[in-house]
Design an enzyme around this catalytic site. Sequence first.
Site, mmCIF file in Angstrom:
data_model
loop_
_atom_site.group_PDB
_atom_site.id
_atom_site.type_symbol
_atom_site.label_atom_id
_atom_site.label_comp_id
_atom_site.label_asym_id
_atom_site.label_seq_id
_atom_site.Cartn_x
_atom_site.Cartn_y
_atom_site.Cartn_z
ATOM 1 N N GLY A 93 0.766 -1.238 0.000
ATOM 2 C CA GLY A 93 0.000 0.000 0.000
ATOM 3 C C GLY A 93 0.794 1.282 0.000
ATOM 4 O O GLY A 93 0.221 2.359 -0.194
ATOM 5 N N ARG A 133 3.439 -1.427 -5.698
ATOM 6 C CA ARG A 133 3.716 -0.150 -6.368
ATOM 7 C C ARG A 133 5.041 0.491 -5.933
ATOM 8 O O ARG A 133 5.782 1.012 -6.766
ATOM 9 C CB ARG A 133 2.558 0.802 -6.064
ATOM 10 N N ARG A 176 -4.948 3.249 -15.970
ATOM 11 C CA ARG A 176 -5.103 4.014 -14.733
ATOM 12 C C ARG A 176 -5.751 5.396 -14.943
ATOM 13 O O ARG A 176 -6.625 5.768 -14.176
ATOM 14 C CB ARG A 176 -3.758 4.157 -14.007
ATOM 15 N N TYR A 218 -9.130 5.575 -12.852
ATOM 16 C CA TYR A 218 -9.080 6.310 -11.572
ATOM 17 C C TYR A 218 -8.870 7.807 -11.765
ATOM 18 O O TYR A 218 -8.625 8.512 -10.790
ATOM 19 C CB TYR A 218 -7.907 5.822 -10.711
ATOM 20 N N CYS A 266 -11.716 3.886 -29.181
ATOM 21 C CA CYS A 266 -12.966 4.602 -29.415
ATOM 22 C C CYS A 266 -13.761 4.791 -28.130
ATOM 23 O O CYS A 266 -14.809 4.158 -27.931
ATOM 24 C CB CYS A 266 -13.784 3.854 -30.457
ATOM 25 N N TYR A 295 0.858 -1.539 -12.187
ATOM 26 C CA TYR A 295 -0.527 -1.546 -12.643
ATOM 27 C C TYR A 295 -0.671 -0.916 -14.032
ATOM 28 O O TYR A 295 -1.665 -0.272 -14.348
ATOM 29 C CB TYR A 295 -1.440 -0.853 -11.614
HETATM 30 N N1 LLP Z 1 -1.425 -6.990 -0.895
HETATM 31 C C1 LLP Z 1 -2.710 -7.096 -1.252
HETATM 32 C C2 LLP Z 1 -3.548 -8.092 -0.590
HETATM 33 C C3 LLP Z 1 -3.241 -6.265 -2.255
HETATM 34 O O1 LLP Z 1 -4.515 -6.377 -2.584
HETATM 35 C C4 LLP Z 1 -2.398 -5.324 -2.891
HETATM 36 C C5 LLP Z 1 -2.915 -4.456 -3.945
HETATM 37 C C6 LLP Z 1 -1.052 -5.252 -2.492
HETATM 38 C C7 LLP Z 1 -0.605 -6.085 -1.486
HETATM 39 C C8 LLP Z 1 -0.071 -4.303 -3.123
HETATM 40 O O2 LLP Z 1 -0.430 -2.983 -2.938
HETATM 41 P P1 LLP Z 1 0.567 -1.820 -3.374
HETATM 42 O O3 LLP Z 1 1.802 -1.920 -2.515
HETATM 43 O O4 LLP Z 1 0.879 -2.001 -4.801
HETATM 44 O O5 LLP Z 1 -0.208 -0.585 -3.122
HETATM 45 N N2 LLP Z 1 -4.811 -1.025 -9.775
HETATM 46 C C9 LLP Z 1 -4.664 -0.048 -8.711
HETATM 47 C C10 LLP Z 1 -4.053 -0.638 -7.463
HETATM 48 C C11 LLP Z 1 -4.769 -1.850 -6.950
HETATM 49 C C12 LLP Z 1 -4.143 -2.441 -5.731
HETATM 50 C C13 LLP Z 1 -4.745 -3.767 -5.414
HETATM 51 N N3 LLP Z 1 -4.135 -4.433 -4.322
HETATM 52 C C14 LLP Z 1 -3.878 1.139 -9.255
HETATM 53 O O6 LLP Z 1 -3.501 1.132 -10.428
HETATM 54 O O7 LLP Z 1 -3.672 2.119 -8.557
#
Ligand code: LLP
Length: 447
Positions: free
Chosen positions: A240, A277, A313, A317, A375, A403
């Site tokens: 996160g 991320r 993205r 979003y 489109c 992503y």
């Molecule tokens: N662990 C779990 C259980 C998750 O669901 C996620 C991301 C992560 C770890 C990794 O999170 P990160 O460190 O990447 O924030 N498509 C969206 C982001 C979706 C995140 C889903 N879960 C975007 O492009 O911003």
Amino acid sequence: MSSYFHYRGNQFYAEQVPLADIAAQFGTPCYVYSRAALEDGFGQFTKALQGREPLICYAVKANSNLAILNVFARLGAGFDIVSGGELQRVLAAGGDARKVVFSGVGKSAVEMLMALEAGILCFNVESDAELERLNEVAGSIGKIAPVSLRVNPDVDAKTHPYISTGLKQSKFGVPYNEAVTLYRKARDLPHLRITGIDCHIGSQLTETGPFIAAAEKILLLIDALTAEGIPLEHIDLGGGLGICYNNETPPAIADYVAALLGTLRGRSEKLILEPGRALVGNAGVLLTRVEYLKPGEEKNFAIVDAAMNDLMRPALYDAFHEILPVERKVKTAPLPTPPPLAGEGAIEQRGKQAIREADARKSNSSIYEVVGPVCETGDFIGHARNLSITPQSLLAVLSAGAYGMSMSSNYNTRPRAAEVMVDGNAMHLVRERETVQQLYAGEKLIS
Ligand code: LLP
């Protein structure tokens, strides 16, 4: 911008390779990753966690290219997966199944079997029903499934609602108040073995507060479980951590980890983190070429060869990705920010926009809507960008490592982009551009 992507003179480089060379060799659109950036990010986590024997489980969904997984596997990473497909990728890339945690609300029996056979570290179970299914599946092949419950701590991650996962109303995790009851149930099921606890409250968090609040709630729960005679081996605090796309100021990896360690002081359980991320976001760019410049009555459009199917993205979003010319022609104005129409800061933003427009006039550049060929009106890569470009100019869409490719699709029968990994002065094609034949290879006509 990550220091691994930078200008030398007027040319934009990934490490020591001009992006123009990559476009010439592999075409566009093309994702470009920096191996050094990937290693640097992972190194920042391990350094900050020195002395704790943590497990960094890279969240595969952020970018699942085998070359990226392999870079992390070689550094000793574990992996956070959410499907049987991701497990297969991890194994194909040389990852160690014993360092894999399996998250997700909808694991199928087949996926559970696959993960049990591979011998993963643990299942992050997200519901009562999943606990029962896992027990049955493990029993059917005479195995004991290692289990951690993903608890929903009901903490506001203060991020985009689509990527916020830790509130009561979200589909993720088991309710905080039911967790102890479910742990008792897990303890009594014969084919499960409790190993840990898990939470993940959302993605692109730019403050440590919500992480700390969630960790504190998890620690209270661990105390309650200890009192019940249910000891845990690990605490998984999910992923996160946000990155800078525009003007966000997320904590540095070291500060985020220090804040977590402060909260965990005195705890002996092994710490697991699931960053996605923060490891890959700024380690990749999307390289695209301008096809047409199309002046409009109200807006000018730069139509590029990358689209929402390549980078979803912005459409999904309203996410901001910085867009830079691969060859700087003239000095461009400071970073453009899409102006809000109303609300806090609107006047200031409009003022800045007026300055950017004035700058653009002076420098022969223009304000463009950077859009793709798909489109849909929602097919945009960036709004109101000040760019000095001509048809055929190359652009780099920054912060596209996470992503980006992993959420790409074949909408409009567009073959997915090529992927290249730069390593010093070498460039490696790590995924070939798809062909249209591959797209319809599984389709059949009826007689
Ligand atoms: N662990 C779990 C259980 C998750 O669901 C996620 C991301 C992560 C770890 C990794 O999170 P990160 O460190 O990447 O924030 N498509 C969206 C982001 C979706 C995140 C889903 N879960 C975007 O492009 O911003």
